[in-house]
Design a protein around this motif. Structure first.
Motif, PDB file in Angstrom:
ATOM      1  N   PHE A 106      46.228  55.107  42.407  1.00 55.45           N
ATOM      2  CA  PHE A 106      46.910  54.035  42.277  1.00 55.45           C
ATOM      3  C   PHE A 106      46.441  52.659  42.885  1.00 55.45           C
ATOM      4  O   PHE A 106      45.975  53.152  44.005  1.00 55.45           O
ATOM      5  CB  PHE A 106      48.441  53.742  42.503  1.00 55.45           C
ATOM      6  N   PRO A 107      46.080  51.576  42.502  1.00 56.69           N
ATOM      7  CA  PRO A 107      45.276  50.610  43.160  1.00 56.69           C
ATOM      8  C   PRO A 107      46.125  50.161  44.420  1.00 56.69           C
ATOM      9  O   PRO A 107      47.063  50.104  44.734  1.00 56.69           O
ATOM     10  CB  PRO A 107      45.643  49.396  42.185  1.00 56.69           C
ATOM     11  N   ASP A 108      45.067  49.949  45.542  1.00 57.98           N
ATOM     12  CA  ASP A 108      45.331  49.786  46.901  1.00 57.98           C
ATOM     13  C   ASP A 108      46.386  48.711  47.081  1.00 57.98           C
ATOM     14  O   ASP A 108      47.404  48.747  47.752  1.00 57.98           O
ATOM     15  CB  ASP A 108      44.190  49.668  47.510  1.00 57.98           C
ATOM     16  N   ASN A 109      46.278  47.696  46.276  1.00 56.84           N
ATOM     17  CA  ASN A 109      46.973  46.265  46.347  1.00 56.84           C
ATOM     18  C   ASN A 109      48.401  46.647  45.937  1.00 56.84           C
ATOM     19  O   ASN A 109      49.219  46.114  46.608  1.00 56.84           O
ATOM     20  CB  ASN A 109      46.379  45.170  45.671  1.00 56.84           C
ATOM     21  N   ILE A 127      52.087  39.664  46.857  1.00 57.90           N
ATOM     22  CA  ILE A 127      51.692  39.317  45.370  1.00 57.90           C
ATOM     23  C   ILE A 127      50.678  38.400  44.937  1.00 57.90           C
ATOM     24  O   ILE A 127      49.619  38.528  44.412  1.00 57.90           O
ATOM     25  CB  ILE A 127      53.034  39.403  44.531  1.00 57.90           C
ATOM     26  N   SER A 128      51.018  37.361  45.454  1.00 53.78           N
ATOM     27  CA  SER A 128      50.189  35.981  45.352  1.00 53.78           C
ATOM     28  C   SER A 128      48.912  36.234  45.854  1.00 53.78           C
ATOM     29  O   SER A 128      47.856  35.262  45.242  1.00 53.78           O
ATOM     30  CB  SER A 128      50.768  34.742  46.066  1.00 53.78           C
ATOM     31  N   MET A 129      48.387  37.028  46.693  1.00 58.80           N
ATOM     32  CA  MET A 129      47.013  37.130  47.142  1.00 58.80           C
ATOM     33  C   MET A 129      46.345  37.688  46.052  1.00 58.80           C
ATOM     34  O   MET A 129      44.861  37.704  46.486  1.00 58.80           O
ATOM     35  CB  MET A 129      47.053  38.058  48.485  1.00 58.80           C
ATOM     36  N   ASP A 130      46.805  38.229  44.948  1.00 59.97           N
ATOM     37  CA  ASP A 130      46.066  38.564  44.145  1.00 59.97           C
ATOM     38  C   ASP A 130      46.344  37.738  42.621  1.00 59.97           C
ATOM     39  O   ASP A 130      47.125  37.877  41.967  1.00 59.97           O
ATOM     40  CB  ASP A 130      46.353  40.056  43.564  1.00 59.97           C
ATOM     41  N   PRO A 131      45.364  36.763  42.254  1.00 65.87           N
ATOM     42  CA  PRO A 131      45.783  35.800  41.188  1.00 65.87           C
ATOM     43  C   PRO A 131      45.826  36.314  40.187  1.00 65.87           C
ATOM     44  O   PRO A 131      46.867  35.922  39.231  1.00 65.87           O
ATOM     45  CB  PRO A 131      44.498  34.928  41.284  1.00 65.87           C
ATOM     46  N   THR A 187      49.271  38.182  40.009  1.00 74.03           N
ATOM     47  CA  THR A 187      50.211  37.113  39.859  1.00 74.03           C
ATOM     48  C   THR A 187      50.455  36.518  38.366  1.00 74.03           C
ATOM     49  O   THR A 187      51.755  36.443  37.973  1.00 74.03           O
ATOM     50  CB  THR A 187      50.019  35.814  40.627  1.00 74.03           C
ATOM     51  N   ALA A 188      49.307  36.132  37.738  1.00 78.20           N
ATOM     52  CA  ALA A 188      49.571  35.545  36.495  1.00 78.20           C
ATOM     53  C   ALA A 188      50.007  36.428  35.468  1.00 78.20           C
ATOM     54  O   ALA A 188      50.923  36.270  34.627  1.00 78.20           O
ATOM     55  CB  ALA A 188      47.947  35.127  35.964  1.00 78.20           C
ATOM     56  N   ASP A 189      49.524  37.857  35.489  1.00 80.84           N
ATOM     57  CA  ASP A 189      50.028  38.723  34.597  1.00 80.84           C
ATOM     58  C   ASP A 189      51.672  39.118  34.989  1.00 80.84           C
ATOM     59  O   ASP A 189      52.280  39.239  33.935  1.00 80.84           O
ATOM     60  CB  ASP A 189      49.350  40.247  34.884  1.00 80.84           C
ATOM     61  N   LEU A 190      52.091  39.217  36.139  1.00 80.93           N
ATOM     62  CA  LEU A 190      53.443  39.490  36.351  1.00 80.93           C
ATOM     63  C   LEU A 190      54.423  38.352  35.894  1.00 80.93           C
ATOM     64  O   LEU A 190      55.282  38.704  35.562  1.00 80.93           O
ATOM     65  CB  LEU A 190      53.634  39.738  38.060  1.00 80.93           C
TER      66      LEU A 190
END
Length: 501
Positions: free
Chosen positions: A241-244, A266-270, A273-276
């Protein structure tokens, strides 16, 4: 399953029923000869797909015997009703049976028409579940105590016979349907290595059920399990599963973490963030206003909701939707999730269950999507593995066609450290009755949502849906199911239109 009147064996539907653990049902009110032939053809195809073609002749006899007995039982009901006799009264029973056989045979068309008018059915069900083949014949009249005693007496006497010749030397009462035929049925079961314990008659207030249970070949079961594990072990194209996401999940599980810490990670991965945010603003969460920040989303949806979103989001990112087959599977999964959420919302009123059934619906067919990811080089590895272990090619074909897909999905979910409730939803979404008590609501909801999608698509009939989950949701007839489905389908259509706009 196609209705019996069509008299066309739909091989693709039989395969789907086997792979999905769905029962095949054939219903008749008069059981004419052409329906008996059709039942035999369906059984032959069913057994062939299970690698059990050698059982066809024996089980054809058994099904035919049970179906004819059910038909006779229905005829007996209308005959007694017409003569004003009570089946449960010993004197009436004795009087009625005196001329029952002769009078009904002389005017059988009349009595069959009466059966049809009163809705007395003969229902044949073929079902494979938990590695057991179940053959059932049901009729919707309650068996009397006298009839049950007679049947159990015949079954008890059948134990002493080792051959048909032995049975024929006995004087058997042929005024009842449960006579020599049942003795021969038990002898047929003995010939395929089963004893009379594999046959049972179950009575309820509304139905009589004759059931034969046949364990699948143990070697084949073991081979399927070995292959499933081999695929999970060798799917190197599927990373951990992805590390982030793993890091965010650790934060969520840490009692010292604060909402702000989780939102910041979560916000560190744009892209995430957009998908969620897109998911959070969908109909699933029914938020009163649009949410624009992940920090606000975490507060609105809650820790459990975000955690579950990460499981489904991470899985979809790993497995992808880059082929038509995978897109079709994901589309089905999204609809199952939507229906599962609405089932829980309307019938269960449990906020935690709402979160869990949605992600359970999205992930229930992981195993099928994983197989759609398998590359040719892996297929060659698995085929070589089969050859080395002496596993027949047909077993691998069963697996690639979808058999055991729930187990493969569950094994991958365990590999990715999914929680037990989601693993159960994936593993048992075709077999809700064996779910652990603590996960029963979740598994039943995902099961019924999946069945709603299949029913909507015309691939199953109402009779093929397990009655226990239906009853659990207060659904007792097909009209109720269709009304509920109409409501959910309209909601799903509105949601899709809103997402696209």
């Amino acid at each position: 399953m196609a209705t019996a009147q069509e008299l066309v064996v739909d091989v693709s539907r039989i395969k789907k029923a086997i792979n999905s653990g769905i029962p095949l049902t054939i219903t008749s009110y008069t059981l004419p000869h052409e329906i008996e032939v059709y039942i035999e053809e369906v059984l032959e195809t069913f057994l062939k797909e299970l690698g059990q073609a050698q059982l066809k002749d024996y089980l054809s006899y058994c099904l035919r015997e049970l179906a004819v007995n059910a038909k006779k039982a229905n005829t007996k009901r209308v005959y007694f009703m017409e003569r004003g006799l009570d089946l449960n009264n010993p004197e009436d029973y004795k009087l009625g049976m005196t001329n029952f056989k002769q009078e009904t045979m002389e005017n059988i068309g009349h009595y069959l028409q009466l059966q049809k008018e009163k809705g007395l059915y003969i229902k044949v069900i073929l079902h494979v579940k938990s590695q057991i083949i179940n053959l059932e014949v049901r009729n919707n009249v309650a068996i009397t105590k006298t009839e049950l005693i007679r049947i159990h007496d015949k079954l008890a006497r059948s134990r002493q016979y080792n051959s048909l010749e032995e049975a024929l030397t006995q004087v058997l009462d042929d005024s009842e349907g449960a006579g020599l035929g049942l003795v021969i049925l038990v002898l047929m079961l003995k010939k395929i290595g089963l004893d009379e314990d594999c046959f049972d008659i179950v009575a309820s207030d509304t139905e009589t059920i004759a059931r034969i249970s046949i364990p699948l070949d143990q070697t084949r079961v073991e081979n399927l399990s070995i292959l499933s594990q081999a695929i999970v072990d060798q799917v190197t194209s599927l990373p951990q599963f992805p590390d982030n996401i793993v890091m965010i999940q650790k934060l969520i599980n840490d009692p010292k973490s604060e909402m702000a810490d989780i939102a910041r990670q979560i916000s560190m991965d744009p892209a995430m963030t957009a998908d969620l945010l897109k998911i959070v603003n969908s109909a699933q969460f029914m938020l009163s206003k649009k949410v624009d920040s992940i920090s606000e989303a975490v507060k609105m949806v809650g820790i459990r909701g975000i955690k579950n979103l990460l499981y489904s989001y991470g899985t979809q990112k790993i497995l992808g939707d880059d082929t038509t087959d995978k897109r079709i599977l994901w589309d089905h999964s999204y609809k199952t999730a939507f229906y599962a959420y609405n089932l829980a919302k309307n019938f269960r009123k449990d906020r935690n269950l709402l979160d869990d059934v949605y992600v359970g619906g999205i992930l229930h067919d992981m195993g099928k999507i994983i197989f759609a990811n398998v590359h040719p080089d892996l297929l060659n590895k698995i085929k070589a593995f089969c050859s080395e272990k002496g596993i027949p090619a047909s077993t691998f074909e069963d697996l690639s066609a979808g058999l055991n897909h729930a187990e493969i999905g569950a094994l991958i979910a365990e590999k990715w450290n999914f929680p037990d409730n989601l693993v159960s939803a994936i593993r048992l979404h075709h077999d809700p009755n064996v779910a652990p008590t603590e996960f029963k609501d979740l598994v039943e909801t995902v099961y019924l949502a999946n069945m709603l999608c299949e029913y909507e698509g015309g691939t199953i009939t109402f009779d093929q849906i397990d009655k226990k989950p239906l009853t659990s949701f207060g659904i007792t007839n097909e009209n109720q199911l269709e009304a509920l489905l109409d409501k959910f389908a309209a909601g799903f259509k509105r949601e899709n239109q809103r997402v696209r706009s």
